[in-house]
Structures are given as C-alpha cells and as structure tokens.
Design an enzyme around this catalytic site. Structure first.
Site, short mmCIF file in Angstrom:
data_model
loop_
_atom_site.label_atom_id
_atom_site.label_comp_id
_atom_site.label_asym_id
_atom_site.label_seq_id
_atom_site.Cartn_x
_atom_site.Cartn_y
_atom_site.Cartn_z
N ALA A 8 0.82 -1.21 0.00
CA ALA A 8 0.00 0.00 0.00
C ALA A 8 0.85 1.25 0.00
O ALA A 8 0.47 2.29 0.52
CB ALA A 8 -0.92 -0.01 1.22
N GLY A 10 2.29 2.72 -2.80
CA GLY A 10 2.29 3.48 -4.07
C GLY A 10 1.42 4.72 -3.99
O GLY A 10 0.55 4.87 -3.12
N ARG A 14 -2.23 7.07 -11.57
CA ARG A 14 -3.32 7.07 -12.55
C ARG A 14 -4.67 7.47 -11.96
O ARG A 14 -5.63 7.70 -12.68
CB ARG A 14 -3.41 5.68 -13.21
CG ARG A 14 -2.23 5.37 -14.11
CD ARG A 14 -2.08 3.88 -14.40
NE ARG A 14 -1.46 3.14 -13.31
CZ ARG A 14 -1.13 1.86 -13.35
NH1 ARG A 14 -1.39 1.15 -14.43
NH2 ARG A 14 -0.56 1.26 -12.32
N GLU A 154 5.09 -7.53 -17.58
CA GLU A 154 4.19 -6.40 -17.34
C GLU A 154 3.71 -5.79 -18.66
O GLU A 154 4.43 -5.85 -19.67
CB GLU A 154 4.93 -5.32 -16.52
CG GLU A 154 5.23 -5.73 -15.11
CD GLU A 154 3.98 -6.16 -14.35
OE1 GLU A 154 3.05 -5.34 -14.23
OE2 GLU A 154 3.91 -7.32 -13.92
N ASN A 223 -6.63 0.94 -10.79
CA ASN A 223 -5.54 1.87 -11.11
C ASN A 223 -6.07 3.24 -11.45
O ASN A 223 -5.35 4.23 -11.36
CB ASN A 223 -4.72 1.34 -12.28
CG ASN A 223 -3.99 0.06 -11.91
OD1 ASN A 223 -3.51 -0.08 -10.80
ND2 ASN A 223 -3.94 -0.88 -12.84
N ALA A 375 -47.76 25.18 11.50
CA ALA A 375 -46.84 25.53 10.41
C ALA A 375 -45.91 26.66 10.83
O ALA A 375 -46.32 27.60 11.49
CB ALA A 375 -47.64 25.95 9.18
#
Ligand code: UD1
Ligand code: CA
Length: 449
Positions: A8, A10, A14, A154, A223, A375
């Site tokens: 976690a 990164g 994007r 990749e 992503n 009211a």
C-alpha cells in the site's frame, strides 16, 4: 505459520488524486481496509501493511487491530522493492507469506483460502492467482511452461505477441517465505519502468504455480477512477441482489445505493435515487424514497419517507416523513407521528402521534404525545453561546408561526396563539399568547383604485 503483507505504498498516479490510491473508497470503505478485512478472516499470525506515499495518512486510516504492523517503504521503487524492505525489517522470514496488492479490494477470503490450500498441497515455492481476462490491458501477463509459471511480463514490457496473452496476474501471491528471502535481493530493475518487480520472483523460484480462477470481477485491480467505479457497481449489484432475493423491491436499481451493513426487511420498496448508508436498519413494509438519504438510523415497520434526509436517528413504526425534511442526529420520532414538508428536526424526541407538518425547526426539544406543531414553528434553541431545551407537554396545540425562546417548558394541553413569541413557561391547559393586538385604523387611504 501464516503472515500477510499488503502492498500500500504506491501513490496511485493514474488516479490523478491527492488522496493515496488505497484510501479511495468503494461502498463506504477504503480499498486497503477491504483487503485487510478479507485477510483477517484467515486468522493470520501477523499482517504487515507496507506504506510509503503519505504513509501517516494511510496508517491513520486503519481501524485498530493488534495484528497489524506497518513497514515503511521509502522511496517506492516497485512491488519487489516493497517486499525487500519487509524481509529486511522482519527478523524471521519463515512460514507462508501471503502478499496482496492493496488495490485489489474485492478479493474474497474463500479465494485466499483456496490459494493457501493449493500452495500447501503442492508444496510450492510461490503460488499465485491468475485469471483469463477478455481485456487484459494493464495487467502482468502470465506465461506457463507445462505446469509451472515461467515468467510474468508487465503490460509496459510486453511485445505485441505477449500482449495477446489473456492470462493475467491478479496480484495475490503465496510464498514460502524462507525460499523467497533467499532470492528477494537478487531482483533487478532492468525493465521499462525501472522498478523492482515482485513478479520477477516467479522466474527465480523453482516451484512457481498458478491457481487459475474464473474471472468473476473479484480480481479487478484499481488503477484509475473508471476501475474504481466498476468495482463500486459490482459490489452494489451484489448487495442489491441479496436484498431482492430477500423480498426488497427496487424501483430503479441503478440509481440507488445500499451499504453492506444495511438490513432491510421484507416488502420494503426502495424508490429511485435512494441511498441507505452505514449501519441502517429498515424494517418491513416501508416505502423509502424517491430521493432519500438515510445514514446510521433505524426505521420501524410501515414507514414512508420521501425526498428526505435522516442521520443517526430512530424512526419508530407507522411514520410518514417528507417530502423535503431533514432529520438530524439523535432524534427519535415515535410511532404514528408525521413529519411533513420542509421540516428540520435535531436532537429531539417526539412522542407518539405528534405532528410537525409544515416548515418548522425543532431542535433540542421534547414534544409530548398527540401534540400538533403548527406551520412555521421555530424553537430558538441557541442564545449565541449555548443550546437550550424546549419541552412541550402532550395534547398541545401550537399555533402557526410560534417561536419558542429556549429554555422553555410548557405543560400539557397547552395552546399557543399563532405568531406568538413564547419566552415564559406555561402551565397545563393554558393558552400562551404574546402578540400586539390588531388595530384597524379606518380611512387610512392606501392605494387609490
Ligand atoms: C501489479 C503487478 C501486475 C498485476 C497487477 C494486478 C507488479 C510489478 N505488477 O501491477 O503483474 O497484474 O498488479 O492488479 O507487481 N506498491 C508498493 N510499493 C511500490 C509500488 C507499488 O507498495 O513501490 C503497491 C501499490 O500501492 C499497489 C500495489 O503495490 O497497491 C500494486 O502496484 P501498482 O503500481 O498498482 O501495480 P500494477 O501496475 O497494477
Ligand atoms: Ca494496480
């Protein structure tokens, strides 16, 4: 022994976001929290969360669990680098290490268990989940040689032929941690992204195996925001299907959203554009919506709530609310009451059969049974510094446009004159009225016709 590592660290370039990718939410819960929750079901010894980009923010987002330990990866030089940092930070690299990308949020504990079992039974060095995707764009392609994984390439490193391969790496791996630690530091970054790839471990380890499962949406990686919205849709579809099979009708399914925790009884109708959030329970025979938002609230049997918003409150049975009302936190509306148009209620209790039908603000109040609030009634609860309470006894009849200057305490069966500003307490059965008498001045002139 089972250990888990969740990647976690990164940034999530994007996503085009100032929020770290793994903190983006689907159906109210962050991607990372979802992955953690799935892992907790496996009852591992320890869970390592690898953080890096905005590490503090990511660490603070996690709901407390004693098993979670954070390892900081700085700089973030790739998924393989993240595991290098972990192996160095942890003394004993032994047992099984289940590695998950923090951006694959829909992974189910049952699927993880399948991977662990297959890994054990085949005595693998690494086993990973693969699937065939119609559109494999963006994923690492998995190449097999006989029963073994030969290599993973990749997207950015694929040639045209390799790109045709539909078998993808889901980003969920089970390693023999001892074997992994022997080769982890030999990973290189000679690829188009100049990153150290965890995926290269499959070529360095001997017994690298693939567990192929059917693509059922569970392995979707996130992503970008298109994939985020696809995951949201997929999770919402399964939540709504569960409720429909249990007897809930959705008039316009796509326009509504329901939290995973929500409970909805039989023969409830959810009209269009209705959102049930958090820990909310709707009991049977209610009609909710259209255009309604309910969060962390309890709604009893046979209620109708339309075009309204309800937060952190209790709505008991046979109640009608709306259109266009706002029930704010800590309110309790008792059975057979009615809250009509353009009414705001906050931190208040209304006893049975009370009515607030039009254009009112009721804050910090206790309203007795069968009392009718005319009211435009306002409880002036704030003196500029503190909030004060308004109490109105049962069977009272509050004239239109009454202002209660709190703190104020009215007895039972009290009537107030329309347009009164009530500043003094009054006893049972009294009429409270405070307004200047009307004067008619004759022959005033006015507009000439
Ligand atoms: C990764 C896999 C790819 C796979 C896909 C599945 C690699 C090299 N590629 O690609 O084969 O098909 O996932 O969804 O692993 N992270 C770190 N530290 C880093 C870099 C990333 O912790 O230095 C974390 C990210 O926060 C993210 C996860 O690792 O949660 C995956 O990183 P990402 O850049 O999204 O990898 P993909 O390109 O999707
Ligand atoms: Ca990813």
């Amino acid at each position: 022994m089972l250990s888990v590592a969740i990647l976690a660290a990164g940034k999530g370039t994007r996503m085009e976001s100032s929020l770290p990718k793994v903190l983006h939410k689907i159906s109210g819960k962050s991607l990372l929290q979802r992955v953690i929750d799935s892992c907790i079901e496996l009852n591992p010894e320890q869970i390592f969360v690898i953080t890096g980009h905005k590490s503090d923010e990511v660490q603070e987002s996690i709901t407390d669990n004693k098993k979670i330990k954070f390892v900081v990866q700085d700089p973030q030089s790739g998924t393989g680098h993240a595991i290098q940092v972990l192996c160095k930070a942890v003394k004993k690299n032994e047992g099984k290490l289940l590695v998950l990308n923090g951006d694959v949020p829909l992974i189910k504990p049952e699927t993880l268990n399948k991977l662990l079992n297959s890994h054990d039974s085949k005595n693998a060095d690494v086993s990973l989940i693969t699937t065939k995707k119609k559109n494999p764009y963006g994923y690492g392609r998995v190449f097999l040689k006989e029963d073994f994984i030969e290599r993973i390439v990749e997207e950015k490193d694929c040639n045209d032929l390799e790109r045709e391969n539909p078998l993808i790496n889901a980003g969920v791996y089970c390693f023999n941690w001892g074997k992994l630690s022997e080769i982890i530091n030999t990973l290189q970054s000679n690829n188009n992204q100049k990153e150290i790839y965890l995926t290269d471990t499959v070529s360095l380890l001997k017994n690298s195996l693939s567990l192929e499962i059917k693509d059922n949406g569970e392995l979707q990686g996130i992503n970008n925001r298109i994939q985020l919205s696809e995951c949201e849709e997929s999770i919402q579809n399964s939540i709504k299907e569960k409720h429909m099979l249990n007897g809930v009708t959705f008039i316009n399914k796509a326009s509504s959203s329901i939290s995973e925790e929500a409970e909805i009884g039989k023969d409830v109708i959810i009209e269009a554009n209705t959102h049930i959030r958090g820990n909310t329970k709707i009991n049977s025979h209610c009609i909710i919506g259209p255009n309604t938002f309910i969060e962390n609230s309890n709604v009893g049997f046979h209620c109708e709530i339309s075009n309204s918003t309800v937060y952190d409150s209790q709505i008991i049975d046979h109640i009608k609310i709306g259109p266009y009302s706002h029930i704010r936190p800590n309110s309790k509306i008792s059975s057979f009451s009615k809250i009509g148009n353009f009414v705001e209620i906050k931190n208040s209790q209304l006893d049975e059969e009370s009515k607030v039908n039009h254009l009112s603000y009721i804050g910090d109040s206790i309203i007795g049974r069968s009392t009718n609030i005319g009211a435009g009634t306002i409880t002036a609860n704030f003196d500029g510094q503190k909030k004060h309470q308004t109490k109105i006894g049962k069977n009272s009849s509050i004239g239109a446009n009454t202002v209660f200057v709190a703190p104020i305490n009215l007895g039972e069966s009290v009537t107030t004159g329309a347009g009164s500003v009530i500043t003094k307490d009054s006893k049972d059965n009294s009429l409270a009225i405070s307004r200047t008498k009307q004067v008619n001045i004759e022959n005033w002139g006015g507009k000439k016709s």
